[in-house]
Design an enzyme around this catalytic site. Sequence first.
Site, short mmCIF file in Angstrom:
data_model
loop_
_atom_site.label_atom_id
_atom_site.label_comp_id
_atom_site.label_asym_id
_atom_site.label_seq_id
_atom_site.Cartn_x
_atom_site.Cartn_y
_atom_site.Cartn_z
N ASP A 191 -10.92 2.70 4.11
CA ASP A 191 -11.20 1.26 4.03
C ASP A 191 -12.71 1.01 3.89
O ASP A 191 -13.13 -0.10 3.57
CB ASP A 191 -10.73 0.55 5.31
CG ASP A 191 -9.40 -0.15 5.13
OD1 ASP A 191 -9.08 -0.53 3.98
OD2 ASP A 191 -8.69 -0.33 6.13
N GLN A 244 -4.60 -1.78 9.72
CA GLN A 244 -4.56 -3.09 9.07
C GLN A 244 -5.14 -4.17 9.98
O GLN A 244 -4.81 -4.23 11.17
CB GLN A 244 -3.11 -3.43 8.67
CG GLN A 244 -2.96 -4.68 7.83
CD GLN A 244 -3.57 -4.55 6.44
OE1 GLN A 244 -3.73 -3.47 5.90
NE2 GLN A 244 -3.92 -5.67 5.84
N LYS A 278 0.84 -1.21 0.00
CA LYS A 278 0.00 0.00 0.00
C LYS A 278 0.87 1.25 0.00
O LYS A 278 0.63 2.20 -0.76
CB LYS A 278 -0.94 -0.01 1.22
CG LYS A 278 -2.05 -1.05 1.12
CD LYS A 278 -2.82 -1.23 2.43
CE LYS A 278 -3.79 -2.41 2.32
NZ LYS A 278 -4.61 -2.62 3.52
#
Length: 294
Positions: free
Chosen positions: A119, A96, A52
């Site tokens: 997200d 994460q 990412k």
Amino acid sequence: MELLDGKLVSAKIKEDIKQEAAAFMASTGRKPHLVAILVGHDGASETYVASKMRNCELVGFESTNIHYEADVTEAELIAKIESLNADDRVDGLIVQLPLPAHINPERITEAIDYRKDVDGFHPVNLGRMQRNLPCFIPATPYGVMLMLDHYRIDTAGLHAVVVGRSNIVGSPMSILLARNSVPGNCTVTLTHSRTKNITEEVRRADIVVAAIGKKHFITPDMVKPGAIVIDVGINRETSTQTKSGYKLYGDVDFDGVAPKASWITPVPGGVGLMTIIGLLKNTLEAAKGTIYPR
Ligand code: GUN
């Protein structure tokens, strides 16, 4: 059989994002900025976050990785999230997953300002997605939709069977495919570990989305001839044959299923690359304030 080529599609969209990032920089004097918080040393998570960050740099975004040891407390993590929520220099903020067992992922997800939740996991974004309102859409299902859109696959009226009901993939995927949108307008069946006779359900599918996290779970006998097969699985096994020391397997037995499919995504080189695109697009939208005005 035709390939849904994540390498090709992601490279093309990445070029567009790069140009938009440059335009954003020219008009505001700053880059879109993604912050990723990583807790502990899960090998797959470390790989994903590194990817990412690398992709942010490639398209001209700023990226920051904040790494905590696995013994960080939930309170420490929430305090950090709150300070990043209040920081105008941060456009997108992700934590994460998975997190260590002593940290409640729901509390963490809700601590993130939904306007920075690139997200798309916050209940506000989830609810808005279900209502077909502007929102951040979870990166992996978003990537799948962008892939279907790129190949102009007409999904209206098709029967989609999603295998797996995770918050990250299966559940949002089922919402997106059912929405009154293009792509979308599918009749959706969401199957999971408690589904009776999953083989029969998958056999009825015009579109199969496999997101169950089990290597080669979808076998040729489960797939209707001509079906569109989307493989979200990234199952890592150690290998002595690759430079990285591991090899990736999808949730679909590609070699067996491909001859029966009309379209199919490979692993690697399919949905995984599109996930990054979903995240980059959300981060750009967060910076521009097009979904939630800043
Ligand atoms: N773990 C697996 N996929 C994801 C994702 O898309 N976002 C976050 N934050 N964690 C993940």
